[in-house]
Design a protein around this motif. Structure first.
Motif, PDB file in Angstrom:
ATOM      1  N   ILE A 114     -36.366   5.502  12.916  1.00 34.17           N
ATOM      2  CA  ILE A 114     -35.010   5.533  12.358  1.00 34.17           C
ATOM      3  C   ILE A 114     -35.053   5.465  10.834  1.00 34.17           C
ATOM      4  N   ILE A 115     -35.825   4.505  10.310  1.00 35.40           N
ATOM      5  CA  ILE A 115     -35.913   4.324   8.858  1.00 35.40           C
ATOM      6  C   ILE A 115     -36.630   5.504   8.206  1.00 35.40           C
ATOM      7  N   SER A 116     -37.706   5.993   8.837  1.00 34.21           N
ATOM      8  CA  SER A 116     -38.467   7.119   8.283  1.00 34.21           C
ATOM      9  C   SER A 116     -37.607   8.372   8.200  1.00 34.21           C
ATOM     10  N   SER A 117     -36.849   8.636   9.253  1.00 29.86           N
ATOM     11  CA  SER A 117     -35.974   9.809   9.273  1.00 29.86           C
ATOM     12  C   SER A 117     -34.912   9.721   8.186  1.00 29.86           C
ATOM     13  N   ALA A 118     -34.310   8.525   8.043  1.00 25.45           N
ATOM     14  CA  ALA A 118     -33.291   8.331   7.013  1.00 25.45           C
ATOM     15  C   ALA A 118     -33.885   8.469   5.616  1.00 25.45           C
ATOM     16  N   LEU A 119     -35.130   7.984   5.432  1.00 25.61           N
ATOM     17  CA  LEU A 119     -35.791   8.079   4.136  1.00 25.61           C
ATOM     18  C   LEU A 119     -36.054   9.534   3.762  1.00 25.61           C
ATOM     19  N   ILE A 120     -36.538  10.322   4.715  1.00 22.97           N
ATOM     20  CA  ILE A 120     -36.797  11.744   4.463  1.00 22.97           C
ATOM     21  C   ILE A 120     -35.505  12.472   4.093  1.00 22.97           C
ATOM     22  N   ASP A 121     -34.421  12.179   4.829  1.00 22.75           N
ATOM     23  CA  ASP A 121     -33.124  12.812   4.536  1.00 22.75           C
ATOM     24  C   ASP A 121     -32.621  12.430   3.147  1.00 22.75           C
ATOM     25  N   LYS A 122     -32.823  11.154   2.765  1.00 23.22           N
ATOM     26  CA  LYS A 122     -32.361  10.689   1.461  1.00 23.22           C
ATOM     27  C   LYS A 122     -33.151  11.334   0.332  1.00 23.22           C
ATOM     28  N   VAL A 123     -34.466  11.474   0.506  1.00 24.96           N
ATOM     29  CA  VAL A 123     -35.303  12.120  -0.510  1.00 24.96           C
ATOM     30  C   VAL A 123     -34.904  13.587  -0.682  1.00 24.96           C
ATOM     31  N   LYS A 124     -34.658  14.278   0.433  1.00 25.68           N
ATOM     32  CA  LYS A 124     -34.218  15.678   0.362  1.00 25.68           C
ATOM     33  C   LYS A 124     -32.871  15.800  -0.344  1.00 25.68           C
ATOM     34  N   GLU A 125     -31.974  14.845  -0.061  1.00 23.49           N
ATOM     35  CA  GLU A 125     -30.651  14.854  -0.684  1.00 23.49           C
ATOM     36  C   GLU A 125     -30.752  14.651  -2.187  1.00 23.49           C
ATOM     37  N   GLU A 126     -31.617  13.721  -2.605  1.00 22.46           N
ATOM     38  CA  GLU A 126     -31.778  13.455  -4.035  1.00 22.46           C
ATOM     39  C   GLU A 126     -32.401  14.652  -4.755  1.00 22.46           C
ATOM     40  N   LYS A 127     -33.348  15.316  -4.083  1.00 22.20           N
ATOM     41  CA  LYS A 127     -33.975  16.489  -4.690  1.00 22.20           C
ATOM     42  C   LYS A 127     -32.982  17.636  -4.840  1.00 22.20           C
ATOM     43  N   SER A 128     -32.103  17.803  -3.861  1.00 19.56           N
ATOM     44  CA  SER A 128     -31.113  18.878  -3.915  1.00 19.56           C
ATOM     45  C   SER A 128     -30.056  18.627  -4.976  1.00 19.56           C
ATOM     46  N   ASN A 129     -29.859  17.338  -5.338  1.00 18.87           N
ATOM     47  CA  ASN A 129     -28.856  16.987  -6.345  1.00 18.87           C
ATOM     48  C   ASN A 129     -29.425  16.918  -7.752  1.00 18.87           C
ATOM     49  N   CYS A 130     -30.720  17.184  -7.895  1.00 18.25           N
ATOM     50  CA  CYS A 130     -31.362  17.119  -9.211  1.00 18.25           C
ATOM     51  C   CYS A 130     -32.046  18.437  -9.540  1.00 18.25           C
ATOM     52  N   SER A 131     -32.170  18.691 -10.828  1.00 15.02           N
ATOM     53  CA  SER A 131     -32.888  19.874 -11.298  1.00 15.02           C
ATOM     54  C   SER A 131     -33.576  19.524 -12.605  1.00 15.02           C
ATOM     55  N   ASN A 132     -34.568  20.306 -13.000  1.00 19.72           N
ATOM     56  CA  ASN A 132     -35.286  20.070 -14.241  1.00 19.72           C
ATOM     57  C   ASN A 132     -34.637  20.824 -15.396  1.00 19.72           C
ATOM     58  N   CYS A 133     -34.528  20.115 -16.541  1.00 19.27           N
ATOM     59  CA  CYS A 133     -33.996  20.755 -17.740  1.00 19.27           C
ATOM     60  C   CYS A 133     -34.963  21.851 -18.192  1.00 19.27           C
TER      61      CYS A 133
END
Length: 252
Positions: free
Chosen positions: A223-242
């Motif tokens: 449960i925790i691992s799945s949520a962690l993977i989803d959260k990391v993907k979400e953070e990556k999709s919301n960020c970009s490099n200048c």
């Protein structure tokens, strides 16, 4: 004034890294002090680190109380009785309590252990800790269900092993409560060295509970691992490099 002070505490990168580093140093000193030779030879150094840390953490604690008093409708209690407020208080309490109340040596040793609480202060300054805290909040319903299932399994396995082993080993499985320890050890796949079934029925229950325990341990981990993977993907999709400096930018 209070808004500016709050921004200094929460947004100032230098201050955050300074307190973060100070917490790490405190944990390292706590470990090194466990060596008698180092504790005797470097007593003054450890006392200096402790005194300086108490000064910094006390200033931080008082400042946050003042900020909360000015900004929150509930006043200072909104901070003091919050999770971080309690942690901040516990991190400095072992230093001040012996100055107010006389304690014997055993109580003082317990109070010194409270210094370990300082490691949880990292949650305020570490992005990783914040992510884990957020994941635990989001998966709280699922984890509660898992805990409820675990309680049922422990109760069921304790009862089964008690009736299977009580006559053969009345000293070790004297009651269902006594069997709880064995049940917890078996379900978590840790095992209990001095408690093990000797009857055929007890061995069957033990094997069955051991197999169930593998799934029991894997369930909250999944449960925790799945949520962690989803959260990391979400953070990556919301960020970009200048494109100019390469610094990561939050799209939100």
């Amino acid at each position: 004034m209070s808004t500016r002070a709050l921004k200094v505490f929460n947004c100032n990168l230098f201050l955050s890294r300074f307190i973060y580093g100070l917490i790490i140093i405190n944990i390292i000193c706590l470990v090194l002090e466990s060596f008698k030779t180092l504790r005797v030879n470097y007593t003054q150094f450890f006392q200096f680190i402790e005194g300086f840390s108490i000064l910094v953490f006390s200033i931080e604690f008082i400042t946050r109380i003042v900020i909360a008093e000015k900004q929150s409708n509930k006043g200072w209690s909104s901070y003091v009785f919050s999770g971080y407020g309690i942690l901040d208080l516990l991190s400095i309490l072992p230093f001040y309590l012996p100055l107010i109340f006389p304690f014997d040596l055993r109580v003082l040793r317990v109070l010194r252990l409270l210094r370990l609480v300082r490691i949880f202060k990292l949650g305020r300054y570490s992005k990783s800790f914040k992510t884990i805290n957020l994941i635990l909040k989001e998966t709280k319903p699922e984890l509660l269900i898992t805990a409820f299932i675990a309680l049922i399994l422990v109760m069921l396995s304790s009862t089964l092993i008690f009736y299977a082993e009580n006559e053969a080993q009345p000293d070790k499985f004297s009651s269902i409560i006594e069997a709880f320890w064995w049940s917890l050890g078996t379900l978590t796949t840790v095992g209990v060295a001095d408690m093990y079934p000797v009857t055929p029925l007890g061995k069957f229950f033990s094997a069955l509970i051991g197999v169930i325990g593998i799934g029991f341990v894997a369930l909250p981990t999944g449960i925790i691992s799945s949520a962690l993977i989803d959260k990391v993907k979400e953070e990556k999709s919301n960020c970009s490099n200048c494109p100019n400096c390469g610094v990561r930018i939050d799209k939100n």
